[in-house]
Design an enzyme around this catalytic site. Structure first.
Site, PDB file in Angstrom:
ATOM      1  CD  GLU A 195      -2.393  -4.599  -4.431  1.00  0.00           C
ATOM      2  OE1 GLU A 195      -1.466  -4.693  -5.241  1.00  0.00           O
ATOM      3  OE2 GLU A 195      -2.729  -3.529  -3.900  1.00  0.00           O
ATOM      4  CD  GLU A 199      -3.545  -1.107   1.489  1.00  0.00           C
ATOM      5  OE1 GLU A 199      -3.275  -0.346   0.545  1.00  0.00           O
ATOM      6  OE2 GLU A 199      -3.107  -2.268   1.576  1.00  0.00           O
TER       7      GLU A 199
HETATM    8  C1  GLA Z   1      -1.221  -1.143  -2.142  1.00  0.00           C
HETATM    9  C2  GLA Z   1      -0.430  -1.778  -1.010  1.00  0.00           C
HETATM   10  C3  GLA Z   1      -0.025  -0.770   0.030  1.00  0.00           C
HETATM   11  C4  GLA Z   1       0.509   0.505  -0.581  1.00  0.00           C
HETATM   12  C5  GLA Z   1      -0.448   1.028  -1.596  1.00  0.00           C
HETATM   13  C6  GLA Z   1       0.006   2.329  -2.205  1.00  0.00           C
HETATM   14  O1  GLA Z   1      -2.506  -0.824  -1.787  1.00  0.00           O
HETATM   15  O2  GLA Z   1      -1.155  -2.817  -0.385  1.00  0.00           O
HETATM   16  O3  GLA Z   1       0.948  -1.343   0.847  1.00  0.00           O
HETATM   17  O4  GLA Z   1       1.771   0.247  -1.148  1.00  0.00           O
HETATM   18  O5  GLA Z   1      -0.621   0.035  -2.606  1.00  0.00           O
HETATM   19  O6  GLA Z   1       1.210   2.237  -2.857  1.00  0.00           O
END
Ligand code: GLA
Length: 373
Positions: free
Chosen positions: A150, A256
């Site tokens: 991120e 994710e």
């Molecule tokens: C981001 C992070 C994850 C998780 C999510 C939800 O996507 O990469 O590790 O913590 O937030 O909190």
């Protein structure tokens, strides 16, 4: 006794189904994020679904710097080691998440004892120390790492994280270089959300190209699949997955995956500059937000559940269609009760974003995928 109960519940609902990881074999690796209770074996039902259906794991939290290293340089390896041992015990591919992230980060990683940002030289040294400690410890055991998480915003600008404020864009190649040096055989990924945003995709592609031009190893871009019922547009998402391959030669991992069934949270006018956490501590605002954003508190209506299943099926079919580019699909949790989306940010919200429901049953879209409608 507990084990018996677990077995009889699973015998009725899961163990008669085909094994998902086998169904997708040859297309992509199917993985799941696992939480602490699954790592330690306390969640017997979750673990049996995981071991049967998934071929890979990522840790939800235990490898994040703030978790494994509460104070810079002081590691607590208990859960992290258990995580890796768990994967190896059950023959799962083990992945690492994540080395450099502004959030859930060791509080003093980028700061001195007075709270001021440290110098670029010191940050480089600390990044190298942390990355080589983590990657080195699990060399040959962790197959791939999310090296940076991120770092780029939706508008394509770089996030003003402490890492960026100290080192500028250079913190990214530095992180990848340190990871490569610690384990030259490990796969290395950049991971981010909202990859359907055109400016963000453009910036991620440019960043990846620059790494490649400099001869720095990067293997894939992680698309965090945090989806909603109204975003992203599936065709656009698919185009962006293909553009990564066409423009950088890199594969994509869907890292994710979860799809919220609840209305997408937007900042309502009365929040002003207030954070969601502040708003939730005000009972009046919390009640107003709950009314608007938690409409299924008494159960999810059938038509909404069907819409969710249809949309998840569309995404799954798209992943299969693009399996020449997609290396791994990683669901962010095993069953609905595991998801970080429950209670976020409205504490009483219960979501239904994953592939198995609260009774560890396959969702209907998967049942249809396996047996045909
Ligand atoms: C981001 C992070 C994850 C998780 C999510 C939800 O996507 O990469 O590790 O913590 O937030 O909190």
């Amino acid at each position: 006794m507990i084990l018996l109960a677990a077995c009889s519940l699973l015998a009725g609902c899961v163990h008669t189904e085909p094994v998902l990881k086998d169904v997708f074999a040859g297309k992509f690796i199917l993985g799941a994020a696992i939480n602490d209770a699954q790592i330690t074996g306390e969640d017997i039902l979750g673990d049996s679904v995981l071991i049967r259906h998934f071929g890979a794991i990522e840790p939800e939290n235990c490898l994040k710097s703030g978790e494994v290293m509460p104070v810079f340089g002081q590691y607590d390896w208990i859960l992290a080691d258990k995580y890796v041992e768990f994967g190896e015990k059950y023959g799962l591919e083990v992945y690492g998440h994540c080395l450099i992230w502004h959030s859930q980060c060791t509080p003093d990683f980028c700061f001195d004892e007075k709270g001021a940002l440290i110098s670029p030289e010191l940050l480089k040294e600390r990044m190298k120390q942390h990355i080589s400690t983590m990657v080195g410890r699990y060399k040959g055991h962790i197959k791939g790492w999310d090296v940076v998480n991120e770092a780029i915003m939706e508008d394509g600008s770089y996030r003003e994280s402490p890492f960026y404020r100290i080192l500028g864009e250079e913190f990214i190649p530095w992180a990848f270089q340190c990871a490569y040096e610690a384990d030259p055989d490990c796969e290395l990924y950049y991971n981010d959300y909202s990859m359907h945003e055109p400016a963000k995709l453009e910036a991620v592609i440019n960043m990846a190209k620059k790494l490649k031009e400099r001869g720095i190893r990067i293997d894939a871009i992680g698309f965090q699949g945090h989806l909603g019922m109204d975003y992203p547009d599936l065709a656009l998402y698919e185009r962006h997955i293909r553009r990564v391959k066409e423009e950088t030669g890199l594969d994509v991992c869907i890292t994710e995956l979860d799809m919220s069934i609840l209305p997408t949270l937007t900042r309502s006018a009365d929040l002003g500059e207030m954070s969601f956490a502040e708003a939730m501590s005000n009972p009046e605002i919390r009640a107003r937000m709950a009314e608007k954003f938690n409409p299924y508190a008494n159960g999810i209506p059938e038509d909404i559940y069907k819409q969710w299943n249809d949309r998840m099926a569309d995404f799954l079919n798209m992943f299969v269609r693009n399996s020449d580019v997609i290396r791994r699909v990683n669901v962010w949790g095993i069953c609905d009760s595991d998801s970080w989306k429950n209670g976020w940010p409205i504490p009483e919200r219960q979501d239904s974003p994953l592939w198995f429901d609260r009774n560890y049953k396959l969702k209907p879209f998967l049942h249809d995928y396996l047996y045909g409608r």
